[in-house]
Every structure is written in structure tokens, then in C-alpha cells.
Design a protein around this motif. Structure first.
Motif, PDB file in Angstrom:
ATOM      1  N   PRO A   1       0.826  -1.216   0.000  1.00 52.28           N
ATOM      2  CA  PRO A   1       0.000   0.000   0.000  1.00 52.28           C
ATOM      3  C   PRO A   1       0.860   1.265   0.000  1.00 52.28           C
ATOM      4  O   PRO A   1       2.078   1.209   0.124  1.00 52.28           O
ATOM      5  CB  PRO A   1      -0.795  -0.122   1.305  1.00 52.28           C
ATOM      6  N   ASP A   2       0.207   2.397  -0.105  1.00 53.96           N
ATOM      7  CA  ASP A   2       0.889   3.692  -0.238  1.00 53.96           C
ATOM      8  C   ASP A   2       1.453   4.237   1.072  1.00 53.96           C
ATOM      9  O   ASP A   2       1.974   5.342   1.087  1.00 53.96           O
ATOM     10  CB  ASP A   2      -0.050   4.721  -0.852  1.00 53.96           C
ATOM     11  N   CYS A   3       1.397   3.491   2.160  1.00 55.84           N
ATOM     12  CA  CYS A   3       1.817   4.027   3.466  1.00 55.84           C
ATOM     13  C   CYS A   3       3.115   3.415   3.977  1.00 55.84           C
ATOM     14  O   CYS A   3       3.309   3.300   5.184  1.00 55.84           O
ATOM     15  CB  CYS A   3       0.693   3.846   4.486  1.00 55.84           C
ATOM     16  N   VAL A   4       4.028   3.041   3.073  1.00 53.88           N
ATOM     17  CA  VAL A   4       5.310   2.490   3.507  1.00 53.88           C
ATOM     18  C   VAL A   4       6.144   3.604   4.132  1.00 53.88           C
ATOM     19  O   VAL A   4       6.368   4.647   3.518  1.00 53.88           O
ATOM     20  CB  VAL A   4       6.068   1.840   2.331  1.00 53.88           C
ATOM     21  N   LYS A   5       6.578   3.377   5.356  1.00 52.95           N
ATOM     22  CA  LYS A   5       7.391   4.356   6.079  1.00 52.95           C
ATOM     23  C   LYS A   5       8.877   4.117   5.821  1.00 52.95           C
ATOM     24  O   LYS A   5       9.630   5.059   5.605  1.00 52.95           O
ATOM     25  CB  LYS A   5       7.081   4.264   7.574  1.00 52.95           C
ATOM     26  N   SER A   6       9.298   2.848   5.840  1.00 53.34           N
ATOM     27  CA  SER A   6      10.698   2.511   5.605  1.00 53.34           C
ATOM     28  C   SER A   6      10.793   1.037   5.244  1.00 53.34           C
ATOM     29  O   SER A   6       9.847   0.274   5.426  1.00 53.34           O
ATOM     30  CB  SER A   6      11.539   2.806   6.846  1.00 53.34           C
ATOM     31  N   TYR A   7      11.979   0.666   4.733  1.00 57.93           N
ATOM     32  CA  TYR A   7      12.231  -0.744   4.466  1.00 57.93           C
ATOM     33  C   TYR A   7      13.725  -1.008   4.555  1.00 57.93           C
ATOM     34  O   TYR A   7      14.540  -0.089   4.427  1.00 57.93           O
ATOM     35  CB  TYR A   7      11.699  -1.162   3.091  1.00 57.93           C
ATOM     36  N   THR A   8      14.050  -2.274   4.797  1.00 58.19           N
ATOM     37  CA  THR A   8      15.443  -2.728   4.727  1.00 58.19           C
ATOM     38  C   THR A   8      15.461  -3.955   3.831  1.00 58.19           C
ATOM     39  O   THR A   8      14.517  -4.750   3.828  1.00 58.19           O
ATOM     40  CB  THR A   8      16.008  -3.098   6.111  1.00 58.19           C
ATOM     41  N   LEU A   9      16.547  -4.088   3.076  1.00 49.74           N
ATOM     42  CA  LEU A   9      16.727  -5.236   2.188  1.00 49.74           C
ATOM     43  C   LEU A   9      18.160  -5.719   2.335  1.00 49.74           C
ATOM     44  O   LEU A   9      19.100  -4.980   2.060  1.00 49.74           O
ATOM     45  CB  LEU A   9      16.439  -4.839   0.737  1.00 49.74           C
ATOM     46  N   SER A  10      18.318  -6.953   2.798  1.00 50.71           N
ATOM     47  CA  SER A  10      19.646  -7.537   2.997  1.00 50.71           C
ATOM     48  C   SER A  10      20.159  -8.132   1.692  1.00 50.71           C
ATOM     49  O   SER A  10      19.393  -8.358   0.756  1.00 50.71           O
ATOM     50  CB  SER A  10      19.594  -8.635   4.058  1.00 50.71           C
ATOM     51  N   ASP A  11      21.447  -8.433   1.656  1.00 47.41           N
ATOM     52  CA  ASP A  11      22.062  -9.029   0.474  1.00 47.41           C
ATOM     53  C   ASP A  11      21.457 -10.381   0.123  1.00 47.41           C
ATOM     54  O   ASP A  11      21.408 -10.759  -1.048  1.00 47.41           O
ATOM     55  CB  ASP A  11      23.574  -9.185   0.674  1.00 47.41           C
TER      56      ASP A  11
END
Length: 172
Positions: free
Chosen positions: A46-56
Motif C-alpha cells: 500500500p501507499d503508506c510504507v514508512k521505511s524498508y530494509t533489504l539484505s544481500d
């Protein structure tokens, strides 16, 4: 023989200014830009993503501003924290997304698309693998706080009949 340090200082400052202005600092990509790089539509979230992390290794965590609901062919619930493993064409070990079928909510365990891509997307819900049209996930959808317009999820399940009458109906 004394040299004037001002021209050297000026030259150093000018060089640093030119170097710093030629180095462009790019903004980090949004999760909506990352998903298509993995062959997935950007409208999965949805349009309410505050942050994200993506590992290798592809493990990710997405933080939403709030829990929410989005209506696709089915009503989908997004928890405030969504985790999983992102690979080209799929998301596995998914936690934090549920789909409503009838009056029950089921965890979505995996999302994948066909390779090479076509117009289908698949959602693994327990033992069931549901094929849907990819088109409804191409755009990012607005988030709703509640399941029904003006009614919260808990209120929608409240019984209008007194509990004593329900108990009598169940025992008859």
C-alpha cells in the motif's frame, strides 16, 4: 623567500567545491522501485510504507505507517511490519499480509509471478495457490484504516442479537 598561502588555499577550496558538486548523491530507491527490479509489480504494497530494509540475501522488512486494508479481488490486510525473502519473481517466507475469504482471514505465505512474465500473479495461502490478474497490482493503492467504510472490523462482527438468544439458537 616567503610564499603567499592565499592562492594555494583558494585553489584547494575551488578544487573541493568542484569535486563535491560533480559527485551526485542519489536518493535511495523506494520499495516501489525495488519490486519491479525483482520482476514483481509495485502495487503489492500500500501507499503508506514508512521505511524498508533489504539484505544481500533478499531478506526484507517493510514498516508501514499503520496497519491497513486494500481491496483487490479480495480484501487484503497489511500489518504494520511485513517481512519475507525477496528473490527474482517471488517473495517467500512472507509474514504480515493476510487475505479475507468469506469471513475468515488467511496468511499469505508466498507471492510469485511466472517467468518469463505474463499477466498472472500467484498467492500461496496455506495449501491453496490462487492465480490472479497481475493488472490490479501494477499501481500502488491507497490504504484504508478499516475493513468497511465507517465500520471497524470488530464492530462488523458484533452481534446485534443479545447473547442469551444466540446461545439458545445454538443449543436448539
Amino acid at each position: 623567500m616567503s610564499s603567499n598561502p592565499k592562492p594555494i588555499l583558494f585553489f584547494c577550496l575551488l578544487t573541493l567545491t568542484l569535486i563535491s558538486s560533480s559527485v551526485s548523491v542519489s536518493d535511495p530507491k523506494t520499495v516501489y522501485e525495488i519490486l519491479p527490479e525483482f520482476g514483481l509489480p509495485s502495487g503489492l504494497l500500500p501507499d503508506c510504507v514508512k521505511s524498508y530494509t533489504l539484505s544481500d540475501d533478499g531478506s526484507f522488512t517493510v514498516q508501514l505507517e499503520k496497519t491497513c486494508y486494500v481491496q483487490f479481488d479480495y480484501l487484503v490486510y497489511y500489518d504494520k511490519k511485513i517481512t519475507g525473502k525477496l528473490q527474482y519473481g517471488s517473495i517467500t517466507n512472507l509474514k504480515g499480509i493476510e487475505v479475507q475469504r468469506f469471513f475468515f482471514w488467511f496468511d499469505v505465505d508466498e507471492i510469485r509471478v511466472d517467468l518469463p512474465p505474463n499477466n498472472n500473479i500467484y498467492f500461496q495461502v496455506g495449501l491453496i495457490n490462487k492465480k490472479l490478474d497481475l493488472g490490479q497490482f501494477k499501481t500502488v493503492h491507497s490504504c484504508r484504516d478499516e475493513v468497511f467504510c465507517g465500520q471497524s472490523w470488530k464492530r462488523s462482527l458484533q452481534l446485534s442479537t443479545p447473547v442469551d438468544e444466540v446461545e439458545m439458537l445454538l443449543t436448539e
